[in-house]
Design a protein around this motif. Structure first.
Motif: not given
Length: 138
Positions: A96-102, A133-136
């Protein structure tokens, strides 16, 4: 995705292919992240919340999808592998990404085997890693 492919997937899990079930399956197949009921409502703004929820429950009961409690207070859903048994010993980890919530399935990371005390029976298990995540990260 083509309707005949989606229909075959549903029939392989003994699920009657209704229009709503085909739409929900298509949404789940076209994303790389787990989706909540609210996410699906946004994507399918003309669909009824109760019908989407019932569709998700039908999918889960027939082991087409699994649910994830990632700590956000919202259950998320993701497609199972074709050979998935959705039992605690076959559970994979999630991120779970803490930045984008994905929330992502980490299908190659399985939970370790746990020996439970006598007369205990696991019915559900969960392993959620949290971070960025990698995106964020960019």
């Amino acid at each position: 995705m083509q309707t005949d492919v989606l229909t075959k997937i549903l029939k392989n899990r003994s699920i009657n292919p209704t229009a709503m079930r085909l739409l929900v399956l298509d949404q789940l197949m076209n994303t790389k992240v787990a989706l909540s009921l609210a996410d699906l409502e946004i994507e399918m703004d003309q669909a009824d919340r109760v019908t989407i929820y019932r569709t998700l429950k039908t999918f889960e009961e027939n082991k087409l999808i699994h649910s994830i409690e990632d700590g956000t207070g919202s259950i998320k859903y993701a497609l199972c592998e074709s050979n998935c048994k959705c039992t605690p010993e076959f559970t994979h980890a999630h991120f779970h990404c803490n930045d984008c919530n994905r929330t992502y399935c980490l299908k190659n990371i399985h939970l370790p085997e746990v020996e439970l005390p006598q007369n205990f029976k696991a019915e559900q298990s969960s392993f959620v890693l949290k971070g960025v995540c990698d995106f964020c990260k960019v």
